[in-house]
Design a protein around this motif. Structure first.
Motif, mmCIF file in Angstrom:
data_model
loop_
_atom_site.group_PDB
_atom_site.id
_atom_site.type_symbol
_atom_site.label_atom_id
_atom_site.label_comp_id
_atom_site.label_asym_id
_atom_site.label_seq_id
_atom_site.Cartn_x
_atom_site.Cartn_y
_atom_site.Cartn_z
ATOM 1 N N ARG A 213 0.828 -1.200 0.000
ATOM 2 C CA ARG A 213 0.000 0.000 0.000
ATOM 3 C C ARG A 213 0.864 1.252 0.000
ATOM 4 N NH1 ARG A 213 -2.865 -3.329 3.734
ATOM 5 N NH2 ARG A 213 -4.955 -3.855 2.992
ATOM 6 N N ASP A 214 0.374 2.291 -0.658
ATOM 7 C CA ASP A 214 1.026 3.609 -0.643
ATOM 8 C C ASP A 214 0.898 4.198 0.755
ATOM 9 O OD1 ASP A 214 2.041 6.133 -1.185
ATOM 10 O OD2 ASP A 214 0.145 6.872 -2.043
ATOM 11 N N ILE A 215 2.012 4.462 1.410
ATOM 12 C CA ILE A 215 1.914 5.198 2.666
ATOM 13 C C ILE A 215 2.704 6.499 2.613
ATOM 14 C CG2 ILE A 215 1.422 3.137 4.019
ATOM 15 C CD1 ILE A 215 4.244 3.224 5.083
ATOM 16 N N LEU A 384 11.146 -0.184 7.381
ATOM 17 C CA LEU A 384 10.106 -0.541 8.325
ATOM 18 C C LEU A 384 9.450 0.703 8.917
ATOM 19 C CD1 LEU A 384 11.964 -3.446 10.124
ATOM 20 C CD2 LEU A 384 10.611 -3.480 8.035
ATOM 21 N N ILE A 385 8.215 0.964 8.526
ATOM 22 C CA ILE A 385 7.509 2.131 9.041
ATOM 23 C C ILE A 385 7.360 2.045 10.559
ATOM 24 C CG2 ILE A 385 5.259 1.068 8.495
ATOM 25 C CD1 ILE A 385 5.993 4.854 8.501
ATOM 26 N N TYR A 386 7.264 0.823 11.102
ATOM 27 C CA TYR A 386 7.043 0.711 12.550
ATOM 28 C C TYR A 386 8.259 1.069 13.389
ATOM 29 C CZ TYR A 386 2.252 -0.370 12.065
ATOM 30 O OH TYR A 386 0.922 -0.239 11.786
ATOM 31 N N VAL A 389 7.046 4.460 14.021
ATOM 32 C CA VAL A 389 5.845 4.462 14.872
ATOM 33 C C VAL A 389 6.259 4.198 16.327
ATOM 34 C CG1 VAL A 389 3.674 3.258 15.369
ATOM 35 C CG2 VAL A 389 4.308 3.761 12.993
ATOM 36 N N ASN A 390 7.260 3.354 16.513
ATOM 37 C CA ASN A 390 7.692 3.009 17.873
ATOM 38 C C ASN A 390 8.717 3.980 18.449
ATOM 39 O OD1 ASN A 390 6.032 0.761 17.862
ATOM 40 N ND2 ASN A 390 7.595 -0.500 16.871
ATOM 41 N N HIS B 48 -3.094 -7.811 9.774
ATOM 42 C CA HIS B 48 -2.262 -8.814 9.090
ATOM 43 C C HIS B 48 -0.803 -8.424 9.242
ATOM 44 C CE1 HIS B 48 -1.367 -6.125 5.737
ATOM 45 N NE2 HIS B 48 -2.648 -5.849 5.619
ATOM 46 N N GLU B 152 8.187 -8.825 9.662
ATOM 47 C CA GLU B 152 9.362 -8.182 10.271
ATOM 48 C C GLU B 152 9.064 -6.731 10.635
ATOM 49 O OE1 GLU B 152 13.015 -8.953 8.192
ATOM 50 O OE2 GLU B 152 14.148 -7.524 9.407
ATOM 51 N N ASP B 153 8.192 -6.065 9.908
ATOM 52 C CA ASP B 153 7.793 -4.699 10.247
ATOM 53 C C ASP B 153 6.803 -4.755 11.411
ATOM 54 O OD1 ASP B 153 7.393 -1.973 10.227
ATOM 55 O OD2 ASP B 153 7.106 -1.821 8.064
ATOM 56 N N VAL B 154 5.717 -5.500 11.239
ATOM 57 C CA VAL B 154 4.786 -5.707 12.359
ATOM 58 C C VAL B 154 4.124 -7.071 12.185
ATOM 59 C CG1 VAL B 154 2.704 -4.608 11.379
ATOM 60 C CG2 VAL B 154 3.106 -4.504 13.844
ATOM 61 N N ILE B 160 -0.419 -2.093 17.520
ATOM 62 C CA ILE B 160 0.397 -1.126 16.788
ATOM 63 C C ILE B 160 0.314 0.263 17.394
ATOM 64 C CG2 ILE B 160 0.511 -2.408 14.637
ATOM 65 C CD1 ILE B 160 -1.746 -0.921 13.523
ATOM 66 N N GLY B 174 1.649 4.030 9.386
ATOM 67 C CA GLY B 174 1.597 2.681 9.947
ATOM 68 C C GLY B 174 0.207 2.074 9.851
ATOM 69 N N ALA B 177 -0.641 1.364 6.151
ATOM 70 C CA ALA B 177 0.179 0.262 5.626
ATOM 71 C C ALA B 177 -0.500 -1.092 5.839
ATOM 72 C CB ALA B 177 1.557 0.267 6.286
ATOM 73 N N VAL B 178 -1.284 -1.219 6.907
ATOM 74 C CA VAL B 178 -1.986 -2.491 7.141
ATOM 75 C C VAL B 178 -3.465 -2.372 6.787
ATOM 76 C CG1 VAL B 178 -0.350 -3.422 8.826
ATOM 77 C CG2 VAL B 178 -2.212 -1.938 9.627
#
Lengths: 415, 415
Positions: A213-215, A384-386, A389-390, B48, B152-154, B160, B174, B177-178
């Protein structure tokens, strides 16, 4: 493409961009009450002095200072209170020798008064209602003591805000205080955002195998909004020169700035360079910034407007847009120095490796540790976007440092 | 009014306020793209895994790591490239022993591959177009090298975002993305703002002698907006108990929070205390905070909603609202810890006097001094809005310090 270095340190890269960025948004007149976060189009001057009359800073008595000279606890001055200055009205009471007027905080001083005795330095004699009545004053007042003079806040005609000033709540207060209720500000810049990539689908679509997905369009939009810009989302363009060229031209002509969130493979990057160069002069200024994440960023200017080509991976895209795009959005509004970033100091929890000759930005989570903060690096690939986020912010590893040690105090830029 | 201390240090005062502040705004469902600066109403979990398939982090060749074992510059491994994984499509090509597939950054890994060799560690043999063709690989790859694993990302089902989380650009990324495109957030709190004072006129009105324009309503509105609240301006109420009581009741019933910007004289303050106590339980929690500027602040709670009575002078009003009002606006949305303030360190230009037992906030202008910053205190009576207009932030003089010396490093809270 002009002959510039391909990879520059971020400061030099930004300077190069700003040297070519000449476009500015138009001006518009808006209500001051709606102007939070907007930018002054020209310097603003005070139409009159503030305060416009002498005001008391205390609850007490307006006096002639000379009448209190020599007064002390043991040898008070005796004054006759001949009236009261009502709030919000002219001070019509006039003081003769050894006379005083009751006055409240913010009240106007009678012409003949030149100081205010706070009520706690006086004692009322007798208990009759009304005026006149006698008071004892236990301390000598200096000329002007507890009085706000005309123009002490701001003088008539003084410059109150410079051009290119980002308006904060107190600035709105300052403008309204002198009766300025409408203001010329820079229009919010329109920032065109295009995503490319044959693998990219809109967020509301379920991606098939191999698709994502486009983020980046939305993270860039969020950063744009925070800097006062209007994101204009142009959707996802197929990975070919012709389609991208056409979309880029269309977006740039209707916007003040263009962002291409391109795929990160070498071939796609080359297409982006061609597209930016094809848009006009001077085109690509550099493709490559000495930072991690984000090296393969493309920075250009076309007809004075900034054009930024971001790496496809979301962490690099955000960090790079924050570094080049956000200052450009401010610059388009006439803000030469973007507002100071929020920065906190924290003690580093783990060693962080780096390479000299490159500015590294390491996402970190902040944890309380007694009175201070601990920065815990969030390790993760820059895809990794997360990791963002983290994280609460980014630890900066300067250009000339080979890494940071656990226990060191580090600067964390809130992100 | 319950039996509390009258004057408390700011931290204890805030704790007292938060112990009684039980009201929260309702929830609403909005598009994630519109959710910047809003607050999550409940924890959010990943529907997911991300990525949903194994992806290459490099331009190169998908391989079976075992086929590269022992490879080096002098003794390369020879592989046969049997196809290409197109971007955005399933990796349909399957690898036999000593076979590889061309793959781009972000591309899907074939099921039979378990590592990616970056193109710069390979050399193509021959020059025929099409597949198959031979490459030399100059380095052994470990299992999983240059591959982003599923989740690996989430991970699927992982939390999240927590409840009460203030959404930043990366958080929107984030979520999208899901595939989360709508979200339950806390409604923006409505903050009722009343100005009082017989001397106060609206900004668009020319003040007569003894009159001043209302500015606190607008500075408080600005700070409210920045914290995600909706300012509801109730105008200027005459300085009498009945009128103020009536206006306060009306505003509080339609809002989540009430701010009274009262006159600063003792008598007006007493009226504000009576009004807040008359609104409901528990009423006034404290009237007085051990800070300068701003001591005579009134902090209360009525039916779980915060009620703040601000001093009339503009600097005290802003500093105190920032200290109690702003955290309350966040709390009403469920944010327990407001975002870290922007803080910078600077070298103090002049001595600053203070009293122990009181937190002082001294407005200061920041100037560049080589690589660091110099904090120049903007001295001015706390009645002067232009001390804040001319300042970039506030120097905090801690409770237990008797002052600060020129040359000291000080913390400046950007304001």
């Amino acid at each position: 493409m002009p002959e510039f270095f391909n990879v520059l340190p971020p400061d030099e890269a930004r300077r190069l961009l700003f040297d070519h960025l000449t476009h500015r948004t138009a001006g518009q007149t808006i209500a001051v009450q709606e102007a939070l976060g907007r930018v002054t189009l020209r310097a603003v001057h005070a139409p009159h002095a503030l305060p416009a009359f002498r005001r008391s800073t205390m609850d007490g008595y307006a006096v002639r200072a000379a009448d209190t000279h020599g007064a002390s606890e043991s040898l008070p001055a005796f004054l006759s209170v001949v009236g009261e200055v009502p709030m919000g009205a002219p001070a019509s009471v006039e003081l003769g020798v050894a006379e005083a007027a009751l006055v409240h905080t913010g009240g106007m001083l009678p012409d003949s008064a030149d100081a205010v005795v706070p009520v706690e330095l006086t004692q009322r004699l007798g208990d009759g209602a009304g005026f006149p009545h006698e008071i004892e004053v236990f301390k000598a007042m200096a000329l002007g003591q507890n009085v706000l003079q005309v123009g002490e806040d701001v003088a008539a005609g003084a410059q109150i805000l410079p051009v290119g000033h980002l308006l904060r709540p107190q600035d709105l207060g300052g403008l309204l205080a002198v009766g300025i209720t409408t203001l010329e500000v820079a229009a919010r810049p329109r920032v065109g955002i295009l995503a490319t990539g044959d693998e990219v689908v809109p967020p509301e679509q379920a991606p098939g195998p191999g698709q994502i997905r486009d983020i980046n369009s939305y993270t860039v939009a969020g950063l744009t909004e925070k800097a006062g810009g209007i994101p204009v989302l142009g959707g996802i363009v197929p990975d070919n020169l012709h389609a991208l060229q056409e979309a880029a031209e269309r977006m740039l002509s209707g916007c003040d700035m263009l962002v291409l969130s391109a795929g990160s493979s070498v071939s796609v990057r080359d297409v982006t360079v061609q597209v930016v160069d094809g848009l006009g002069e001077p085109g690509v200024l550099l493709h490559g910034v000495a930072t991690r994440p984000g090296k393969p960023t493309i920075v250009g200017v076309v007809d004075g407007k900034p054009v930024v080509g971001l790496p496809g991976n979301p962490v690099s895209a955000m960090v790079q847009y924050d570094m080049f795009g956000v200052p450009a959005v401010y610059r388009l509004q006439g803000v030469m120095e973007p507002p100071l970033r929020g920065i906190v100091w924290a003690r580093l929890a783990h060693n962080v490796a780096s390479e000299t000759g490159r500015e590294d930005y390491v996402p970190a989570r902040l944890e309380s540790e007694g009175d201070s903060l601990r920065a815990v690096p969030v390790f993760g690939k820059s895809n990794l976007i997360y990791t963002l986020v983290n994280a609460d912010g980014l630890i900066k590893v300067p250009l000339n440092k080979g890494g940071l040690l656990a226990g060191e105090w580090v600067e964390v830029r809130l992100f």
